[in-house]
Design a protein around this motif. Structure first.
Motif, PDB file in Angstrom:
ATOM      1  N   ASN A   1       0.799  -1.229  -0.060  1.00 36.42           N
ATOM      2  CA  ASN A   1      -0.006  -0.177   0.115  1.00 36.42           C
ATOM      3  C   ASN A   1       1.065   1.365   0.069  1.00 36.42           C
ATOM      4  N   LEU A   2       1.916   1.306   0.757  1.00 34.78           N
ATOM      5  CA  LEU A   2       2.856   2.428   0.872  1.00 34.78           C
ATOM      6  C   LEU A   2       3.466   2.450  -0.534  1.00 34.78           C
ATOM      7  N   GLN A   3       3.915   1.383  -1.106  1.00 35.95           N
ATOM      8  CA  GLN A   3       4.723   1.445  -2.550  1.00 35.95           C
ATOM      9  C   GLN A   3       3.680   2.132  -3.479  1.00 35.95           C
ATOM     10  N   LYS A   4       2.365   1.689  -3.238  1.00 39.06           N
ATOM     11  CA  LYS A   4       1.557   2.046  -4.354  1.00 39.06           C
ATOM     12  C   LYS A   4       1.410   3.557  -4.205  1.00 39.06           C
ATOM     13  N   LEU A   5       1.447   4.172  -2.941  1.00 36.53           N
ATOM     14  CA  LEU A   5       1.161   5.619  -2.804  1.00 36.53           C
ATOM     15  C   LEU A   5       2.554   6.224  -3.507  1.00 36.53           C
ATOM     16  N   MET A  55       7.827  11.181   4.915  1.00 29.47           N
ATOM     17  CA  MET A  55       7.714  10.401   5.860  1.00 29.47           C
ATOM     18  C   MET A  55       6.467  10.196   5.874  1.00 29.47           C
ATOM     19  N   PHE A  56       5.917   8.878   5.970  1.00 29.34           N
ATOM     20  CA  PHE A  56       4.713   8.346   6.322  1.00 29.34           C
ATOM     21  C   PHE A  56       4.495   7.816   7.533  1.00 29.34           C
ATOM     22  N   TYR A  57       3.161   7.870   8.063  1.00 31.55           N
ATOM     23  CA  TYR A  57       2.834   7.716   9.521  1.00 31.55           C
ATOM     24  C   TYR A  57       1.459   6.725   9.433  1.00 31.55           C
ATOM     25  N   LYS A  58       1.297   5.733  10.010  1.00 37.21           N
ATOM     26  CA  LYS A  58      -0.016   4.937  10.039  1.00 37.21           C
ATOM     27  C   LYS A  58      -0.354   4.683  11.432  1.00 37.21           C
ATOM     28  N   PRO A  59      -1.238   5.716  11.731  1.00 30.16           N
ATOM     29  CA  PRO A  59      -1.654   5.637  13.146  1.00 30.16           C
ATOM     30  C   PRO A  59      -2.889   4.406  13.483  1.00 30.16           C
ATOM     31  N   LYS A  60      -3.498   4.163  12.322  1.00 29.32           N
ATOM     32  CA  LYS A  60      -4.365   2.905  12.671  1.00 29.32           C
ATOM     33  C   LYS A  60      -4.238   1.958  11.164  1.00 29.32           C
ATOM     34  N   ASP A  61      -4.837   2.031  10.270  1.00 32.91           N
ATOM     35  CA  ASP A  61      -4.760   1.006   9.321  1.00 32.91           C
ATOM     36  C   ASP A  61      -4.405   1.478   7.728  1.00 32.91           C
ATOM     37  N   LYS A  62      -4.351   2.994   7.993  1.00 36.54           N
ATOM     38  CA  LYS A  62      -3.792   3.484   6.327  1.00 36.54           C
ATOM     39  C   LYS A  62      -2.709   4.455   6.724  1.00 36.54           C
ATOM     40  N   TRP A  63      -1.835   4.304   5.713  1.00 36.24           N
ATOM     41  CA  TRP A  63      -0.666   5.277   5.738  1.00 36.24           C
ATOM     42  C   TRP A  63      -1.171   6.755   5.246  1.00 36.24           C
ATOM     43  N   LYS A  64      -0.473   7.690   5.958  1.00 38.45           N
ATOM     44  CA  LYS A  64      -0.706   9.187   5.610  1.00 38.45           C
ATOM     45  C   LYS A  64       0.615   9.918   5.397  1.00 38.45           C
TER      46      LYS A  64
END
Length: 146
Positions: free
Chosen positions: A28-32, A113-122
């Motif tokens: 998912n992060l790679q796709k972003l 920098m990406f952060y995933k507080p729950k189930d999705k990267w932002k």
């Protein structure tokens, strides 16, 4: 002599991921990031809108200012030829850092920098500059522990 070789191997192993061709563990992060660069290729502003669409906590004025700066630097840097990952660091399973060489006639460095507080990267932080050499010089320094 054995200690020197062992120390050298230990330093190499502990240097972390510096393979520019390596993909992230999280698809998912790679796709972003892949989508970001696909959009960047034709429209840097659209790429910024896309990546900041993952984080609604960022003020629209900040995104607008960032888009203007990125469009300016992209034009000044010349033709876009692609990107290569310089490094990635995983602070935790929920916080990751990526640095990219963005290949134009003049190089640009992008930092995500990406952060995933729950189930999705932002997106947590996005920066760009023309200081590609600074990261390379820093990674080339050798530190000895006394």
């Amino acid at each position: 002599m054995k200690y020197i070789i062992a120390s050298f191997l230990l330093v190499l192993i502990s240097c972390g991921n510096t393979n520019p061709q390596e993909k992230t563990e999280d698809p998912n992060l790679q796709k972003l990031m892949d989508t970001f660069f696909e959009k960047y290729k034709t429209n840097p502003g659209e790429a910024v809108d896309f990546i900041f669409g993952t984080n609604t906590d960022i003020a629209p004025e900040q995104v607008k200012e960032l888009k203007e700066k990125l469009s300016t630097i992209s034009v000044l840097a010349g033709k876009f030829y692609g990107q290569e990952q310089i490094t990635s660091q995983k602070a935790t399973s929920s916080l990751v850092y990526f640095s990219f060489l963005v290949k134009h006639d003049k190089p640009i460095r992008f930092i995500f920098m990406f952060y995933k507080p729950k189930d999705k990267w932002k997106i947590y932080k996005f920066k760009f500059d023309d200081q590609v050499d600074a990261e390379l010089e820093e990674s080339g320094k050798v530190y000895f522990i006394k």
